[in-house]
Design an enzyme around this catalytic site. Structure first.
Site, mmCIF file in Angstrom:
data_model
loop_
_atom_site.group_PDB
_atom_site.id
_atom_site.type_symbol
_atom_site.label_atom_id
_atom_site.label_comp_id
_atom_site.label_asym_id
_atom_site.label_seq_id
_atom_site.Cartn_x
_atom_site.Cartn_y
_atom_site.Cartn_z
ATOM 1 N N GLY A 205 0.838 -1.205 0.000
ATOM 2 C CA GLY A 205 0.000 0.000 0.000
ATOM 3 C C GLY A 205 0.861 1.239 0.000
ATOM 4 O O GLY A 205 2.064 1.160 -0.225
ATOM 5 N N ASN A 206 0.235 2.374 0.226
ATOM 6 C CA ASN A 206 1.011 3.614 0.301
ATOM 7 C C ASN A 206 0.371 4.552 1.323
ATOM 8 O O ASN A 206 -0.668 4.246 1.898
ATOM 9 C CB ASN A 206 1.143 4.263 -1.085
ATOM 10 N N ARG A 207 1.001 5.698 1.516
ATOM 11 C CA ARG A 207 0.628 6.567 2.654
ATOM 12 C C ARG A 207 -0.477 7.565 2.334
ATOM 13 O O ARG A 207 -0.777 8.413 3.156
ATOM 14 C CB ARG A 207 1.878 7.327 3.102
#
Ligand code: CTP
Length: 401
Positions: A205-207
């Protein structure tokens, strides 16, 4: 500044939630005059409204006739907010009927008018209700899309009153006195960050938090647009008046964006889709091996949704906006990288965030540069994400015209 709010409450079960709205306004120092309909008193009595607002409550036009309340209340308002708005009150407002104090007030108001409808899905989707909503919007009133969720009984669907805190935010946004320059337009925004699952418990995933996408949605509602947000793993409360389509993976985001943008006038890709996904999904949780050898994860590239949306459009419609989080390096500056990306993606506008040193992610404030395919450059100084959102919509409106 003290805002003079007229809160119309019509006869739906959600009228109890309007009590919290009164509180939100009064505790922020604003003045609220509650104007309930007769049928709403079956749900919440006049005493509640009088106690919470500190003002008398009147339903019909033949009480206190000497005060000419049916004209004065609307004339003196800075905002008329009807929450909940039933199908019946929407119909009366659309047709200019005036058979009680609330509907008279709606006819005399010269200030922004906002409706927060709440009803069963069938009533909301009924052609008559939809035609009335379209009429009200065409006249420059804000009609929030109902939220999706639990309705009166055990049933769920679209028709729920948005959270009072979100209606309150939407109402304050409308009072910022922006032009209703997105009235009649459908805008589609992607928000958040996608997740690519390796096995049932792990993902890449990412932020991205979705804050900027939601700020864009709020700003578009305040400017009169019909707003769809395709939200990838966003945990923030959904803005009032917005259709939220939740998704998880890039492929789901892609499918929902293609569906939602079929009739869109503007599209903003504020989401951070994962560029890569695991080549295969393992059905059972990947276990450690006794010899301690880490598994190799083979990645494949995801399709570029922004590029696909640009390729799918005809004659520059819809206007398409991309986002880019960039860092400068030895080869090029942030702006040089961004100009190259804008050309590569083929969109009309690119909102560029400099993310060196972890800037922007998850924060309430942002700073950016908005690049146009026509060579334009707008510098957006540090400030709230809502400010950048309005700058983006200004640039979009300019291109819509
Ligand atoms: N985007 C997209 N689909 C993808 C990846 C990105 O639609 N699979 C969109 C993003 O929503 C954003 C824009 O493309 O609006 C730019 O995203 P970014 O990650 O900066 O683009 P990339 O092409 O992945 O560039 P980079 O190689 O710099 O990561």
């Amino acid at each position: 500044m003290v805002i003079e709010v007229v809160l119309g409450v019509s006869g739906g079960i959600a009228s109890y939630k309007a009590a919290e709205l009164v509180r939100l306004f009064t505790e922020s120092g604003h003045s609220v005059r509650v104007v309930p309909t007769e049928s709403s008193l079956n749900f919440v009595g006049a005493a509640t409204w009088e106690a919470l607002s500190g003002k008398p409550v009147q339903v019909g036009v033949f009480e206190h006739v000497d005060e000419v309340a049916h004209v004065r209340i609307g004339q003196g308002a800075d905002l008329v907010l009807v929450a909940p708005a039933t199908a019946n009150v929407l119909a009366k407002a659309a047709h200019g009927l005036a058979d009680d104090l609330l509907t008279n007030t709606l006819l005399t108001a010269r200030c922004p008018v906002m409706f927060a409808p709440a009803m069963h899905t069938e009533m909301w989707e009924n052609a008559a209700t939809q035609a009335n909503v379209a009429t009200l919007r065409a006249r420059g009133h804000i009609v929030l899309e109902p939220a999706v969720g639990r309705l009166t009984g055990v049933d769920t669907g679209k028709g729920r009153l948005p959270a009072p805190t979100e209606i309150f935010r939407a109402a304050l946004n409308v009072l910022e006195d922006r032009a209703l320059d997105l009235t009649g337009r459908h805008v589609v925004i992607s928000a958040g960050g996608t997740r690519e699952f390796l096995d049932p418990v792990r993902f890449l995933g990412n932020r991205s938090s979705g804050r900027q996408g939601y700020a864009l949605a709020e700003a578009a509602v305040a400017r009169g647009a019909r707003v769809t947000v395709v939200a990838a793993n966003v945990t923030l409360p959904p803005p009032a008046g917005v259709d939220v389509v939740p998704v998880v993976s890039t492929e789901e985001l892609r499918q929902q964006m293609h569906l939602a943008t079929a009739d869109a006038d503007a599209v903003v890709m504020a989401a951070a889709p994962a560029d890569f996904r695991p080549a295969e999904f393992v059905d059972a949780k990947i276990k450690k091996t006794p010899d301690g050898v880490a598994p190799q994860i083979h990645l494949v590239e995801n399709p570029d949704i922004l590029v696909e949306l640009v390729a799918a459009r005809t004659s520059k419609h819809p206007v398409i906006v991309g986002f880019a989080a960039e860092t400068g390096d030895a080869d090029a500056t942030v702006i040089e990288h961004a100009r190259a990306k804008l050309a590569r993606k083929g969109c009309d506008l690119l909102v560029v965030n400099d993310v060196s040193d972890g800037k922007v992610f998850g924060r309430d404030d942002t700073e950016a540069v908005v690049l146009g395919a026509d060579g334009s450059l707008i510098d957006v100084p540090p400030g709230p994400k809502s400010g950048l959102a309005h700058t983006v919509w200004d640039a979009v409106v300019h291109r819509l015209d």
